[in-house]
Design a protein around this motif. Structure first.
Motif, PDB file in Angstrom:
ATOM      1  N   ILE A 419      -0.684  61.197   6.336  1.00  0.00           N
ATOM      2  CA  ILE A 419       0.241  60.897   7.426  1.00  0.00           C
ATOM      3  C   ILE A 419       1.184  59.810   6.971  1.00  0.00           C
ATOM      4  O   ILE A 419       0.755  58.769   6.466  1.00  0.00           O
ATOM      5  CB  ILE A 419      -0.537  60.449   8.678  1.00  0.00           C
ATOM      6  N   SER A 420       2.476  59.998   7.113  1.00  0.00           N
ATOM      7  CA  SER A 420       3.494  59.009   6.742  1.00  0.00           C
ATOM      8  C   SER A 420       4.298  58.654   7.978  1.00  0.00           C
ATOM      9  O   SER A 420       4.732  59.552   8.726  1.00  0.00           O
ATOM     10  CB  SER A 420       4.425  59.551   5.664  1.00  0.00           C
ATOM     11  N   PRO A 421       4.555  57.322   8.197  1.00  0.00           N
ATOM     12  CA  PRO A 421       5.377  56.923   9.347  1.00  0.00           C
ATOM     13  C   PRO A 421       6.784  57.466   9.225  1.00  0.00           C
ATOM     14  O   PRO A 421       7.335  57.584   8.121  1.00  0.00           O
ATOM     15  CB  PRO A 421       5.356  55.398   9.277  1.00  0.00           C
ATOM     16  N   LEU A 422       7.372  57.805  10.332  1.00  0.00           N
ATOM     17  CA  LEU A 422       8.719  58.369  10.343  1.00  0.00           C
ATOM     18  C   LEU A 422       9.748  57.395   9.799  1.00  0.00           C
ATOM     19  O   LEU A 422      10.644  57.782   9.064  1.00  0.00           O
ATOM     20  CB  LEU A 422       9.075  58.778  11.782  1.00  0.00           C
ATOM     21  N   PHE A 423       9.646  56.035  10.085  1.00  0.00           N
ATOM     22  CA  PHE A 423      10.687  55.081   9.688  1.00  0.00           C
ATOM     23  C   PHE A 423      10.679  54.815   8.191  1.00  0.00           C
ATOM     24  O   PHE A 423      11.661  54.407   7.641  1.00  0.00           O
ATOM     25  CB  PHE A 423      10.527  53.776  10.460  1.00  0.00           C
ATOM     26  N   GLY A 428      14.068  54.687   3.263  1.00  0.00           N
ATOM     27  CA  GLY A 428      14.355  55.172   1.903  1.00  0.00           C
ATOM     28  C   GLY A 428      15.687  55.893   1.830  1.00  0.00           C
ATOM     29  O   GLY A 428      16.428  55.767   0.861  1.00  0.00           O
ATOM     30  N   LEU A 429      15.991  56.647   2.852  1.00  0.00           N
ATOM     31  CA  LEU A 429      17.277  57.341   2.875  1.00  0.00           C
ATOM     32  C   LEU A 429      18.427  56.344   2.936  1.00  0.00           C
ATOM     33  O   LEU A 429      19.461  56.530   2.273  1.00  0.00           O
ATOM     34  CB  LEU A 429      17.323  58.279   4.093  1.00  0.00           C
ATOM     35  N   ALA A 430      18.261  55.242   3.711  1.00  0.00           N
ATOM     36  CA  ALA A 430      19.318  54.226   3.797  1.00  0.00           C
ATOM     37  C   ALA A 430      19.521  53.534   2.453  1.00  0.00           C
ATOM     38  O   ALA A 430      20.654  53.245   2.036  1.00  0.00           O
ATOM     39  CB  ALA A 430      18.975  53.221   4.887  1.00  0.00           C
ATOM     40  N   ILE A 431      18.429  53.201   1.736  1.00  0.00           N
ATOM     41  CA  ILE A 431      18.538  52.565   0.421  1.00  0.00           C
ATOM     42  C   ILE A 431      19.259  53.486  -0.553  1.00  0.00           C
ATOM     43  O   ILE A 431      20.125  53.051  -1.325  1.00  0.00           O
ATOM     44  CB  ILE A 431      17.139  52.188  -0.098  1.00  0.00           C
ATOM     45  N   LEU A 432      18.918  54.768  -0.547  1.00  0.00           N
ATOM     46  CA  LEU A 432      19.574  55.710  -1.455  1.00  0.00           C
ATOM     47  C   LEU A 432      21.063  55.820  -1.145  1.00  0.00           C
ATOM     48  O   LEU A 432      21.913  55.847  -2.032  1.00  0.00           O
ATOM     49  CB  LEU A 432      18.902  57.078  -1.332  1.00  0.00           C
ATOM     50  N   PHE A 433      21.422  55.834   0.140  1.00  0.00           N
ATOM     51  CA  PHE A 433      22.830  55.930   0.518  1.00  0.00           C
ATOM     52  C   PHE A 433      23.584  54.666   0.095  1.00  0.00           C
ATOM     53  O   PHE A 433      24.725  54.732  -0.379  1.00  0.00           O
ATOM     54  CB  PHE A 433      22.938  56.131   2.030  1.00  0.00           C
ATOM     55  N   GLY A 434      22.942  53.474   0.236  1.00  0.00           N
ATOM     56  CA  GLY A 434      23.591  52.230  -0.183  1.00  0.00           C
ATOM     57  C   GLY A 434      23.824  52.190  -1.679  1.00  0.00           C
ATOM     58  O   GLY A 434      24.864  51.696  -2.149  1.00  0.00           O
TER      59      GLY A 434
END
Length: 452
Positions: A419-423, A428-434
């Motif tokens: 089980i992985s938390p949604l946030f 991780g997606l925000a870091i990749l976009f930055g």
């Protein structure tokens, strides 16, 4: 072909009404047709009729030729004659109903047949028999069959004239629609592509349909119905010229065979008929008529719904209609006083033969493998009893009084669950976009310095 539907009344508790009926398609074949041919005298065309009827394997022919008329008196003793007496009483009184068709070929009223026998023939025709007169010059004289009781059922009366001249027989407008003369080989051009005839007996038509004409548009071949029977009158004895190939001959086999079978009520030669057939989920309807504007066809579906379909012109005398079937089953098609049936889809669907579940059908197979077949709902509206479902890994018995086992086959095994938390995924997606934005800005700055 005859389509028969058998049905019983539907009870109130029926689950479906389609299994209360059965459809059967029956192909009826008449075994043998019995024809009586009486030739009044030997002549060139006598063999044409005999050969035509003898060549048809479905016809039993009885043929008599009058070689010695009663008025011939030469003094020869009866016991020295090799001829047999004409069995008039046996043919025209005792066994007349055994024949499907009676043909008089150039027969004159020579006192061989008493008038009472002609009355028998009239009754025979009106009760469903068939009569064909192939007339010669004798038909216009004092010994004409029209002067006997047969005259009341003949479609034309002689006017006393005989035309001995060459002419080409033509198919009349009604004849172009009639199945007997429609599409005769050679009739598609004008003048017809066939040989000439040399004689026509003059007559006045009074009933029936004139399907062929001679010189001056005079009647040549007339077809008529007389109550339950049929009558045909051929006002020429020269059809044999076509058979002999005179001036290229003509379609004598097509014409005479159709004529004989129409008289013997061949279904395909009915001038007023309605036929229907199913092609997949479509119904094709064919209307044969001598009229111009047939009434629309009324289609009654298996569920009782009714709709009408108009006809479109086809070949002369033929009208067609095509429509999609709303459901499987037997469809009834009617127009005017004609009825036809078309069975769409399976005649008796297997899935509707027994709509009530029966645990006994699978009982033997289920018990052989350690299981059971049971009903979860009882009759008469009682409650539903569902047995417990129990997982079973091994054993020989997979059912009990109140339970049914499901054998675990281990064909699918779950090894673990994470089980992985949604946030975490969003961060991780925000870091990749930055990182992508920073790289783009850095590359844009170096490019600006080089250009400066």
């Amino acid at each position: 072909q005859t389509v028969v539907q058998l049905a019983v009344a539907t009870a109130e508790v029926e689950l479906a009404d389609r299994n209360t009926m059965a459809v059967v398609e029956i192909n009826g074949v008449r075994d043998r047709l019995r024809v009586l041919l009486v030739s009044g005298e030997p002549h060139a065309g006598e063999r044409t009729w005999r050969n035509l009827l003898k060549s048809d394997s479905a016809v039993d022919l009885v043929h008599f030729t009058i070689l010695r008329p009663p008025e011939k008196q030469d003094g020869t003793p009866i016991n020295e004659l090799s001829l047999i007496a004409f069995p008039t009483r046996e043919l025209f009184q005792v066994k007349i109903k055994d024949f499907d068709l009676i043909i008089f070929d150039r027969y004159a009223n020579q006192s061989i047949l008493p008038l009472v026998y002609f009355d028998n023939i009239v009754r025979y025709v009106r009760d469903g028999g068939a009569l064909l007169i192939a007339a010669g010059p004798e038909y216009s004289g004092a010994q004409s069959l029209a002067r006997t009781p047969l005259g009341q059922i003949l479609p034309a009366q002689p006017d006393g004239s005989v035309f001995d001249e060459a002419y080409r027989a033509r198919v009349s407008e009604p004849g172009k629609r009639h199945p007997v003369t429609r599409d005769l080989p050679g009739s598609e051009v004008e003048p017809p592509r066939w040989g000439e005839w040399l004689r026509l007996v003059g007559a006045r038509a009074r009933s029936g349909s004139t399907v062929m004409t001679g010189p001056g548009d005079r009647p040549l071949l007339l077809l008529a119905r007389e109550q339950k029977g049929r009558v045909a009158l051929f006002l020429s004895d020269h059809a044999w010229l076509w058979a002999r190939g005179f001036r290229d001959g003509g379609p004598h086999l097509d014409l005479l065979r159709r004529l004989g079978h129409w008289l013997m009520k061949e279904p395909d030669l009915e001038e007023e008929a309605l036929r229907a057939s199913a092609r997949g989920r479509n119904i094709e309807i064919e209307r044969q008529t001598l009229g111009d504007n047939p009434a629309p066809a009324t289609i009654t579906a298996p569920d009782g719904s009714v709709r009408t379909v108009p006809f479109e012109p086809g070949r002369p005398g033929l009208f067609v209609a095509r429509t999609a079937a709303s459901e499987f089953g037997l469809h009834k098609i009617t127009t005017e006083n004609l009825t036809a049936f078309a069975s769409v889809g399976p005649e008796n669907p297997r899935e509707l033969m027994e709509v009530v579940s029966d645990p006994g059908k699978l009982q033997a197979l289920a018990e052989a493998t350690g299981g059971s077949s049971r009903r979860i709902g009882q009759e008469n509206g009682s409650g539903v009893t569902i047995p417990r479902i129990v997982p079973v890994r091994s054993g020989r018995q997979f059912a009990g009084a109140d339970w049914i086992g499901l054998r675990i086959s281990d064909s699918g095994i779950v090894r673990g669950v994470s089980i992985s938390p949604l946030f975490v995924g969003l961060i991780g997606l925000a870091i990749l976009f930055g990182a992508l934005v920073a790289g783009w800005i850095g590359e844009s700055g170096r490019r600006f310095k080089r250009e400066a």
